[in-house]
Design a protein around this motif. Sequence first.
Motif, PDB file in Angstrom:
ATOM      1  N   THR A   1       0.818  -1.218   0.000  1.00  0.00           N
ATOM      2  CA  THR A   1       0.000   0.000   0.000  1.00  0.00           C
ATOM      3  C   THR A   1       0.846   1.260   0.000  1.00  0.00           C
TER       4      THR A   1
ATOM      5  N   ARG B   1      -2.404   5.429  -0.637  1.00  0.00           N
ATOM      6  CA  ARG B   1      -3.682   5.667  -1.327  1.00  0.00           C
ATOM      7  C   ARG B   1      -3.618   6.928  -2.192  1.00  0.00           C
TER       8      ARG B   1
ATOM      9  N   ASP C   1      -7.285   7.147   6.025  1.00  0.00           N
ATOM     10  CA  ASP C   1      -8.391   6.313   5.566  1.00  0.00           C
ATOM     11  C   ASP C   1      -9.745   6.974   5.806  1.00  0.00           C
TER      12      ASP C   1
ATOM     13  N   GLU D   1      -5.590   7.586  -6.137  1.00  0.00           N
ATOM     14  CA  GLU D   1      -5.417   6.231  -5.616  1.00  0.00           C
ATOM     15  C   GLU D   1      -5.177   5.253  -6.765  1.00  0.00           C
TER      16      GLU D   1
END
Length: 324
Positions: free
Chosen positions: A32, A47, A113, A125
């Motif tokens: 991630t 992200r 988040d 993202e």
Amino acid sequence: MPATHQLSSEFMHDLKNGILSPLLQEVRDDDTLLMGLRGTYITVYYRGGQLLKVTRDSDGYSLTFDSKYDTNSVLDGRLARHGCQDILKRRIRSIDDTAQVVSILSELKRLMDRHPQVKSGLEREFQQVTARINSRSKSSNSSHYFITDIEHKYDDARYDMLGVRWRRNLEHRDRKCLVPVLFEMKYGLDALAGTSGVIGHLKKTLDHLTNAAFLTGLRKNIEAQFSQLSQLDLIKYERGKSTEEFHTVVDHIQIVLVLAEYVPHSEKLMPILDECDKRIAEFNTPGLQVDLRFASASLCGYAMHECTMLTTEQVRLLLDTWKS
């Protein structure tokens, strides 16, 4: 123009074997996360947003986490429970300091988040996902395209993604044939038109490519970033024993448009294709071949291959097929 985004040898050492090595290992291990090389600093993306900025100075490294993500001012309390309330405010001078930073990344992720800008920022993202699949995943060994940067700012230009075309089987033995690629991602129909739409971006890009100094600097940045990301093991490909640095070609460049979530029944793209053809036909810089391509999927996915990079005519045929 020189390579403005190349890290110093000291910075590279600290990432590979020194103070910052726990952070590099975390980025390698955590799909991630994505690392961007910025010359005097690095950006760790999560992200598509900046999770952490790490800046080198004369007294270690300083950290920046954007306070806008801490909308309810809870971060200090959470860091205190980890026993390191001041970790983002003091200099990083040891491996233990960096290990402590790595241990609290989950708290920073948690804040991001839940932030509206991250939750609604699907375009950025998707940029990071595209970069990961084509540069660091199992698919990257067979991909023809590698992403060296996202949100790349250079002079007065900004590119969603920067990278190279380096074709498996055909070119992987030659580290001097990388074709520079400028990527622009548009998410949804509303992003296609307007001053920041496809045509506006294409016009600005072609204007920049008429500047020889700008083009030289851009190539130097791509070469430096690809070489250094390779040294950091943040780009995956068939690795031989050669330690030769990578170089781009000087007579060829690609502009790739990545249109995410395009609606098949829409007619918005057809007139845009006509205008793209017109702009490319008018572009005339001797000794430089500029190809415009539209990225499409290999069945379903994000991996990029040359045969799935469509010309404007191929896109027209595809749109016609969708109508029938």
